[in-house]
Design a protein around this motif. Structure first.
Motif, short mmCIF file in Angstrom:
data_model
loop_
_atom_site.label_atom_id
_atom_site.label_comp_id
_atom_site.label_asym_id
_atom_site.label_seq_id
_atom_site.Cartn_x
_atom_site.Cartn_y
_atom_site.Cartn_z
N LEU A 1 0.84 -1.20 0.00
CA LEU A 1 0.00 0.00 0.00
C LEU A 1 0.88 1.24 0.00
CD1 LEU A 1 -3.27 0.56 1.93
CD2 LEU A 1 -1.52 2.33 2.00
N MET A 2 0.63 2.13 -0.94
CA MET A 2 1.42 3.35 -1.10
C MET A 2 0.55 4.58 -0.93
SD MET A 2 3.13 4.90 -4.57
CE MET A 2 1.63 5.81 -4.92
N VAL A 3 1.04 5.55 -0.17
CA VAL A 3 0.40 6.86 -0.05
C VAL A 3 1.44 7.91 -0.42
CG1 VAL A 3 -0.86 8.47 1.40
CG2 VAL A 3 -1.06 6.01 1.83
N THR A 4 1.24 8.61 -1.53
CA THR A 4 2.15 9.68 -1.89
C THR A 4 1.64 11.00 -1.32
OG1 THR A 4 3.19 10.96 -3.67
CG2 THR A 4 1.07 9.95 -4.17
N ALA A 5 2.57 11.76 -0.77
CA ALA A 5 2.24 13.07 -0.19
C ALA A 5 2.59 14.21 -1.13
CB ALA A 5 2.98 13.24 1.13
#
Length: 373
Positions: free
Chosen positions: A122-126
């Protein structure tokens, strides 16, 4: 505790004191990969992301962690290079890291996210704002920042409605992020009836913009929008001032860095920039701002608070899912909203925020900014 157990405990303690404790001996640790540029031309933005994410990890751990487990951030340097980002993504797979905050540059985030989706990470880019990243229907890709399809119109509408230039040039660095945001600005300007007389690319890493400046002067341009990052725009600003081009400039959040003032000097005064809201100025965040100050860290960068929020939503998603299974966490992210220092965040089916706004700021040569009116 038997003798063997005591010996193992002593070994772990000695490793920790020596600074070589590893994740493999810590079953109660949830690893989060922090992927972005440690090196390269935009490492300053990577630092913003890293300090925000690390602060969130520290504060969540101080509050007891996540379901009894501690978070631990592992930094990976992709240098904002797509090929290196793929290598980083593969290393994250091999390191059995299941959660990622990153990447920073859209051109790195997109190929890395292909790998993460395939491998159940799971990836969350800011920081990555290209709409293409979340347009593919991936289950495990999220972001805590808005899209260029929002930022571009914000810039274009401001130019048309407030600046009202006679002849606009839109320039970009030929990369996914830069060209994407530039295209969105051009389309908005043209829809508003503002004349775009040039739409051209330069190469990232270029140092001499004499030919471009001569072309801009010949075209009678009085406003220039640049899609890309601060190293090139800083040089373009400085050289334009030196060569007597008096047009006003504007750029996206990729140029909103104090380094642009170091590069351009007085020529950076009055630059218009679209950025996320100044979350460090929100009274509700002052305790957090003080925590950054105590570490001699600058919390004013555009990606600091979104990176903090990225870690927070991962942590709260795990809590709500009651599990570190990434598919369950992804479902929890889509099914809930999260009260973060960047506001109340809720995700749509694509993994984008349902609500986000960019603000137009006027940049000053001392590296500060004020909201443009």
């Amino acid at each position: 505790m038997n003798k063997a157990t005591k010996q193992i405990s002593k070994l772990f303690a000695a490793m920790a004191m020596a600074g070589v404790a590893s994740y493999s001996v810590a079953a109660d640790t949830i690893k989060i990969g922090l992927a972005g540029p440690v090196t390269g031309a935009v490492a300053q933005y990577g630092e913003m992301q890293f300090i925000g994410a690390k602060m969130a990890i520290e504060q969540i751990n101080k509050a007891g962690g996540v379901n009894g487990a501690m978070l631990e951030g592992v930094v990976y340097d992709d240098a904002c290079d797509p090929k290196q980002a793929v290598a980083v993504a593969n290393k994250i797979v091999n390191d059995e890291v299941k959660f990622v905050v990153g990447h920073l540059c859209s051109s790195s985030t997109q190929p890395a996210s292909d790998i993460y989706e395939d491998e159940g990470i799971l990836m969350v880019t800011a920081a990555s704002t290209s709409p293409d990243i979340t347009a593919r229907g991936y289950e495990l890709v999220f972001r805590t920042i808005g899209l260029d399809s929002l930022q571009g119109p914000t810039a274009g509408n401001f130019i048309a409605d407030h600046v009202k230039p006679k002849a606009v040039a839109v320039i970009h660095d030929k990369q996914q992020y830069g060209e994407g945001i530039a295209t969105a600005v051009k389309q908005t300007l043209e829809s508003k009836g503002t004349k775009v007389v040039m739409f051209e690319g330069i190469n990232a890493g270029d140092k001499d913009f004499s030919a471009m400046i001569a072309k801009l002067k010949q075209a009678g341009v009085d406003f220039i929008y640049y899609g890309g990052y601060h190293p090139e725009l800083g040089l373009l600003l400085r050289q334009s001032a030196e060569k007597g081009l008096s047009a006003k400039f504007m750029g996206p959040e990729g140029v909103g860095n104090k380094e642009i003032s170091a590069i351009a000097g007085p020529a950076s005064e009055g630059l218009l920039v679209t950025l996320p809201k100044s979350f460090d100025q929100d009274p509700r965040n002052q305790a957090l701002v003080e925590a950054f100050k105590a570490k001699n860290e600058d919390s004013s960068g555009p990606f600091v608070f979104p990176a903090y929020a990225a870690v927070q939503v991962i942590a709260e998603g795990i809590t709500k899912a009651g599990d570190t299974d990434t598919a369950k966490v992804a479902a929890a992210l889509r099914a809930n909203s999260f009260d973060t220092p960047t506001g109340n965040l809720a995700f749509d089916e694509k993994g984008d925020l349902k609500d986000f706004s960019f603000v137009v700021y006027e940049w000053h040569q001392d590296g500060t900014k004020t909201e443009a009116k």
